[in-house]
Structure formats: C-alpha cells, structure tokens
Design a protein around this motif. Structure first.
Motif, short mmCIF file in Angstrom:
data_model
loop_
_atom_site.label_atom_id
_atom_site.label_comp_id
_atom_site.label_asym_id
_atom_site.label_seq_id
_atom_site.Cartn_x
_atom_site.Cartn_y
_atom_site.Cartn_z
N LEU A 223 40.10 -42.04 -75.99
CA LEU A 223 40.73 -43.03 -75.40
C LEU A 223 40.99 -42.79 -73.99
O LEU A 223 40.85 -43.66 -73.17
CB LEU A 223 42.06 -43.20 -76.23
N TYR A 224 41.57 -41.50 -73.76
CA TYR A 224 41.90 -41.23 -72.26
C TYR A 224 40.67 -41.17 -71.38
O TYR A 224 40.76 -41.29 -70.18
CB TYR A 224 42.83 -40.13 -72.28
N LEU A 225 39.64 -41.11 -72.05
CA LEU A 225 38.42 -40.88 -71.31
C LEU A 225 37.74 -42.09 -71.03
O LEU A 225 36.66 -42.25 -70.29
CB LEU A 225 37.22 -40.07 -71.93
N GLY A 226 38.35 -43.18 -71.43
CA GLY A 226 38.12 -44.61 -71.16
C GLY A 226 36.71 -45.03 -72.18
O GLY A 226 36.25 -46.44 -72.00
N LYS A 227 36.59 -44.21 -73.13
CA LYS A 227 35.70 -44.51 -74.26
C LYS A 227 36.20 -45.18 -75.25
O LYS A 227 36.15 -44.55 -76.52
CB LYS A 227 34.52 -43.41 -74.66
N LEU A 228 36.58 -46.54 -75.32
CA LEU A 228 37.46 -47.02 -76.26
C LEU A 228 36.75 -47.42 -77.65
O LEU A 228 37.45 -47.31 -78.64
CB LEU A 228 37.89 -48.42 -75.71
N ASP A 229 35.48 -47.93 -77.64
CA ASP A 229 34.93 -48.05 -78.86
C ASP A 229 34.80 -46.86 -79.31
O ASP A 229 34.81 -46.89 -80.91
CB ASP A 229 33.57 -48.85 -78.55
N GLU A 230 34.41 -45.76 -78.73
CA GLU A 230 34.22 -44.48 -79.65
C GLU A 230 35.44 -43.84 -79.94
O GLU A 230 35.43 -43.34 -81.13
CB GLU A 230 33.55 -43.32 -78.58
N SER A 231 36.49 -44.15 -79.32
CA SER A 231 37.90 -43.89 -79.73
C SER A 231 38.36 -44.54 -81.19
O SER A 231 38.56 -43.99 -81.91
CB SER A 231 38.89 -44.13 -78.66
N LEU A 232 38.10 -45.96 -81.27
CA LEU A 232 38.34 -46.51 -82.24
C LEU A 232 37.48 -46.10 -83.59
O LEU A 232 37.98 -45.95 -84.67
CB LEU A 232 38.24 -48.05 -82.00
N GLU A 233 36.19 -45.76 -83.17
CA GLU A 233 35.45 -45.46 -84.27
C GLU A 233 35.66 -43.98 -84.95
O GLU A 233 35.87 -43.83 -86.01
CB GLU A 233 33.94 -45.26 -83.70
N ALA A 234 36.15 -43.00 -83.96
CA ALA A 234 36.41 -41.75 -84.56
C ALA A 234 37.82 -42.12 -85.34
O ALA A 234 38.15 -41.24 -86.44
CB ALA A 234 36.72 -40.83 -83.47
N LEU A 235 39.01 -42.75 -84.90
CA LEU A 235 40.01 -42.87 -85.54
C LEU A 235 39.98 -43.66 -86.85
O LEU A 235 40.78 -43.43 -87.74
CB LEU A 235 41.09 -43.80 -84.59
N SER A 236 38.98 -44.49 -87.03
CA SER A 236 38.73 -45.27 -88.31
C SER A 236 37.99 -44.12 -89.33
O SER A 236 38.39 -44.61 -90.41
CB SER A 236 37.70 -46.43 -87.90
N VAL A 237 37.42 -43.47 -88.85
CA VAL A 237 36.82 -42.39 -89.91
C VAL A 237 38.03 -41.53 -90.16
O VAL A 237 38.02 -41.08 -91.46
CB VAL A 237 35.80 -41.40 -89.26
N ALA A 238 38.93 -41.01 -89.23
CA ALA A 238 40.15 -40.39 -89.46
C ALA A 238 40.93 -40.96 -90.63
O ALA A 238 41.32 -40.33 -91.63
CB ALA A 238 40.94 -39.97 -88.42
N GLU A 239 40.99 -42.38 -90.67
CA GLU A 239 41.80 -42.83 -91.21
C GLU A 239 41.14 -43.22 -92.86
O GLU A 239 41.97 -43.18 -93.77
CB GLU A 239 42.24 -44.42 -90.75
N THR A 240 39.94 -43.31 -92.64
CA THR A 240 39.17 -43.41 -94.03
C THR A 240 39.59 -42.19 -94.89
O THR A 240 39.44 -42.07 -96.07
CB THR A 240 37.46 -43.67 -93.81
N ILE A 241 39.22 -40.93 -94.18
CA ILE A 241 39.35 -39.83 -94.81
C ILE A 241 40.79 -39.48 -95.28
O ILE A 241 41.05 -39.12 -96.50
CB ILE A 241 39.08 -38.70 -93.80
N SER A 242 41.80 -40.01 -94.60
CA SER A 242 43.21 -39.88 -94.90
C SER A 242 43.98 -41.09 -94.55
O SER A 242 44.74 -41.16 -93.56
CB SER A 242 43.84 -38.63 -94.28
#
Length: 604
Positions: free
Chosen positions: A454-473
């Motif tokens: 997110l802070y690197l400005g890679k917003l789509d990649e940020s949302l993708e990683a956080l969606s994976v995290a939320e899927t796991i837990s």
C-alpha cells in the motif's frame, strides 16, 4: 472441614492431610515416624517430629476438637474412620447406580486434595496415585450406569461423567463410545429442550477439597500433546446456574460434543465457569495450558462467540447465533454442530503453530514481547519491538511471525516519521515476502505484505495480498483493519469504513490504529465530525494529528486546527506538506486534493 452442624471449621492444612491420608488409605493407625516423614520429607527428623506435635496440638484446640475421632500416644496416631464422614463416601457401593454416579460427578468437580499447596516426595506420589484411583472409580461408575440411563436427566449425568473422565484420559475408547451413544439417545424431543433445563448441580463439597485445579499427573502424558480448548460460558451468576440459561446450556452441550474428538483436550464446564469468574482470565488460562478459548457473550436475543488462539491473541473465528426459545428448540443441534465442527477445523489448521509454541516457549515469549511493544504508536516502542523480533530471529531465522513483525515495525516507522523513506519500505517488503515464503498459511505474513505494498503505491497488489490474508483468517481483526486501510486509499472509503467497523466489533478494545483508519474513511466520505470523533477515541492522538488538523480545518474550527498543526511541527519540524502528499498512496486525485484542502485550512 465441616462440623456435625454443617458449619465450616478451620483445621491446619497438615492436620487435614493427616485425616485425608488415614481416611483415604483406610488405615486406622499410622506411626508418628511415617507421618513425620510423609508431611515434612525435607526437614531434619527432630524438626519433623516437632512440627507433627505442633499440628496435633493445634487440632486439639480447634472448634471441632471434640468431634475429630483422632487420638495419639507417644508412637502411634489412630483414627476411628467410621466416625468421620468424607467426600470419598460417594464411591461406596449403592443400589441406585445412577444416583451414585451423580454423587461421584459432584465430588469430582474438584481434584482430590486440590488445595494442597506444598506436596513433594512420597506425599505427592500418594496424592497422584489416589487421583488416578478416583478416576478409575469414576470410569467404572460410568460404565456401570450406562445401560440404565434412559431419561433426559440421567443421560445428561452420564455425558458429564464421560466428560470428567475424558479430561483425564482423552483416548479411552470405551468411555467415548458410551458418550456417543448417550448423545445419540438424547436427540429426541426431550433432549431438544435440554438447553432450558434447570442446572441443579450442587455446590462443590468442602470436606476434602474446595478448589478445582487440573494439575497434570503422570497418568495423563497424552494430554500434553493435545491442543486444549476452554469454552467460557457467557454468564456465571448464581441465579443463572441455579435457574438455567439457554446460552450456558448450549455452551455446555458443545463442550460435551467436543469431547468426542480425539484431536483436542477440552476443559470441563465446571472449570470453565471458574475461569470466567476469575479476575485474571488470561493468567488462569495459561496456568491450565489452554491454547484456544471460546469467549462467549450474550447480545440481545443472540449469543456472540469468538475463538481466540491465545499464544498470539488472534481471533481465528467469530459468529453470532440466535437464542430465542422458539428457535433454539429446533436449531440447537445445528448450532451445536456448527460450533463444534468449526472449532475442530480451526484447531486442526493451527495445530502446527501450537506445537511450535510448545517446543520453543522462550522464543515465543520473546516474540510476544515484541507484539506487546507494537501496541504503542510511538517511535521508541516500535524500535523496541524491532529489537525483540530480531532477537527472536537469531534463535530461528525462518520464524515467519517474527519476520512479519519486523516488517510491521518498518512500515509503522515510515508512517510515523512521514519522511517518505523508501529504504524502510523496501526492507519491510523483503521481510514480509520472507514471512510468506516460510509460511504460506500465515495470515499475518500476507497482511504485512499488503500493508507495505500500500505504502509503495502498489494498491492492486496490496488489496490482493490482504484478500488472501482475510481468506486465510476471515475473523482476524488486525487483517480486517489493514484491509480497510487499503480500501480507503484505493478510493473506496465506504467499503473501508464497513470493514473497519467489523474489525472493531471483533476487537472492541482495539488499538488506536483502528480508530485512525475509521477517521480516515470518514474524512474521505466528507463526514468530518465523525473523523474527529474517531480520533477522539484514540488513547494517543498524536499520530493522527495531521488528519485531525485537516478535519478541524474542513469544519472551520481554525483555532483547534492550528493547535493540531503546532503539535505536528513540534514532533516533526521538517514536515513538508507537498512532499507528504506525494508519498501518501491515494489512488484518486480527488483524495489528494481533499486532504490538501483540509491541511491548508489548518495552516500548513
């Protein structure tokens, strides 16, 4: 100890041990030397005999002196056992096998001599041996009564007896089979209203033991390898226990259901009630080796439940269930099955982490210290946390939670300093990616990867990683908070606010960062009053002073806005508005301009 009139009298602990030893061992006389060696094994012989004489003297001066059937001469101590009633009488043969089982269950809510504070050597071995013997007598009573239990209350007593024994020997196939049969037999209409039946369990007996303590004993080595679960009832008030509670009965029923599993050890309902009543639940849970706690709370007409993985204080599952009387009679079995299966699945998924915690406790202790330091939003606390995480990694360079922890300290420092230091973010990304490589099932690793991107400005990649995290837990509140923050920066403030409100619901005593994110979402929705309110809920508001200044500026409160500006410049004299707006990763230009407008109105 109770007198003939039922009043409690205080007898020296060693005096009670003398009575318990002779009564339980069915010994009418014991030599002074035997008792002195048993009770004071580490003392000199003369000191031990003096202690014994002192104890006997104190017993002769108690209120019950005339009723204790104990006599002594220069060599022997004698007890008229037939004149001394005891909790252990519950084990005596009786024609009514079910009534006998109930008496045994009542007594065995407590461990034998559980309140004994100091026991070692021969005395400790004797107590442990007698606890094993009591367990075998309970087992025999369950088996003996199993064919006689047909009524609802009898089946309930049988199931509770099975639970109590499986606490001691989780893998006993015969007792598991009996409990399974009892549960199946109890699925008719009478059992469906079990949840509203009065709990007429008597208060614990006090003649031998008063406080339940599940001290591990040599006969239970297998329990150390099973993850332990405690289901804490929502209410332990006396009137609830006496008159019955739908919610409490449901939790007790789920506890019994979990005892049929071979992959977990379950804390019995009586002990769970005592834990709930404790003023320091965390310490008591740790003392009893509990890894997972199902925390429950009544909310309106529903029951809110959340399963917490205690080593990391992570909420790994949460749900709300209806508890109306009409609905419960038809849905209780389904609710019980849902909770049971979900807990079993979550425990299985986190079993590997539990084994790591058991095998390297000091490393995990260091890691948890780092997590604790991160609860404060200040540069000193963040840097202390990083040092502790790095110490943890010296013990195990591949320990994914500590790698994720280091990543979090770096991104938090980047945010607090507001200097746009890209080196901090690059190091944070490396650590987060390492955490993901080491443990692809760790939600925390994907969470940190999403935050740094997110802070690197890679917003789509940020949302993708956080969606994976939320899927796991999906019920990990910190993951939801970070996902909400990225949604706000991705120009989806409404979605972000909904998600952060869900995170706050799962973690009501939440860190300041939750309110900070909620304030940011409110600001970009144009709800500046709400933004101020959320910041006001933070314990330390200084990190959010920039956002608060902008909010006051948009509300036309110039003096309040400038006061916030002065605090920002005092903490960070080199703050540069345009440079900061360039590095804040907002997807849409309107967000940047709205933030600039508020900050300019605040005097930046």
């Amino acid at each position: 100890m109770l007198g003939p009139d039922g009043r409690q009298a205080f007898v020296p602990e060693r005096g009670l041990l003398i009575l318990a030893y002779m009564r339980a061992s069915q010994r009418e006389e014991v030599s002074r030397e035997t008792l002195a060696n048993l009770l004071w094994p580490d003392a000199d012989r003369s000191v031990a005999f003096q202690n014994l004489r002192s104890t006997l003297l104190r017993m002769r001066t108690t209120d019950l002196a005339q009723t204790i059937p104990l006599t002594a001469d220069g060599r022997m101590i004698r007890l008229a056992a037939d004149q001394l009633g005891s909790d252990l009488d519950c084990f005596l043969p009786a024609k009514d096998k079910l009534a006998r089982l109930r008496r045994i269950i009542e007594t065995m809510q407590d461990e034998f001599l559980a309140t004994t504070r100091t026991a070692n050597g021969a005395l400790k071995r004797w107590i442990e041996g007698h606890r094993r013997a009591c367990g075998e007598l309970l087992r025999a009573a369950v088996i003996e009564a199993s064919s006689l239990a047909t009524e609802r209350n009898d089946l309930r007593a049988l199931k509770i007896g099975c639970v109590q024994f499986l606490q001691r020997s989780p893998n006993d196939a015969d007792i598991r089979a009996i409990m399974d049969r009892a549960r199946l037999t109890g699925t008719d209409e009478t059992d469906k209203v079990f949840a509203t039946v009065r709990d007429d369990r008597p208060a614990p007996s006090t003649a031998v033991a008063q406080v339940h303590a599940e001290a591990p004993t040599p006969d239970k080595p297998e329990r150390a390898h099973l993850p332990r679960v405690a289901l804490l009832p929502p209410d332990t008030a006396e009137d609830t226990r006496l008159n019955g509670s739908v919610a409490n009965a449901l939790i007790e029923d789920v506890t019994i259901g979990l005892c049929s599993l071979r992959t977990v050890s379950v804390v019995a309902p009586f002990t769970s009630e005592r834990i709930r009543e404790s003023s320091d639940k965390a310490a008591v849970l740790e003392k009893h080796g509990v890894i997972y706690a199902l925390d429950t709370k009544r909310s309106g007409d529903g029951l809110f439940t959340q399963l917490v993985f205690l080593p990391t204080d992570e909420i790994i599952w949460a749900e709300r269930f209806p508890l109306t009387a009409e609905g419960l009679t038809t849905q209780r079995a389904e609710i019980s099955r849902t909770i049971t299966q979900t807990i079993a699945r979550q425990v299985e998924e986190t079993a590997a982490a539990k084994l790591d915690f058991d095998s390297r406790p000091q490393m995990y202790f260091n890691y948890l210290q780092g997590v604790q330091h991160l609860s404060g939003l200040s540069l000193p606390s963040v840097r202390r946390a990083r040092r502790v995480f790095r110490d943890t990694l010296r013990d195990d360079p591949d320990f994914a939670p500590a790698l994720a922890g280091v990543a979090r300290t770096l991104t938090t420092e980047w945010l607090l300093t507001a200097r746009g230091d890209q080196d901090l973010l690059k190091m944070a990304e490396e650590k987060a990616m390492a955490a993901v490589r080491q443990d692809g099932d760790l939600a925390g690793g994907y969470r940190e990867l999403g935050v740094v991107r997110l802070y690197l400005g890679k917003l789509d990649e940020s949302l993708e990683a956080l969606s994976v995290a939320e899927t796991i837990s999906p019920h990990y509140a910190d993951v939801l908070y970070s996902h909400a923050d990225s949604l706000v920066h991705a120009a989806r403030p409404k979605d972000g606010l909904n998600k952060i409100e869900k995170a706050i619901g799962l973690n009501p005593l939440c860190p300041d960062t939750y309110y900070w994110t909620a304030a940011g979402a409110s600001y970009f929705l144009g709800e500046f009053d709400d933004a101020v309110t959320y910041v006001g809920k933070m314990r330390d508001r200084r990190p959010a002073d920039r956002l608060l200044a902008a909010s006051w500026g948009m509300l036309g409160e110039k003096s309040k806005a400038r006061a916030c500006r002065q605090r920002v410049l005092r903490d960070n004299p080199s703050f540069d508005l345009e440079r900061w707006l360039e590095v804040v990763p907002n997807r849409e230009n309107w967000q940047r301009e709205l933030y600039r407008e508020g900050l300019i109105k605040a005097g930046f």
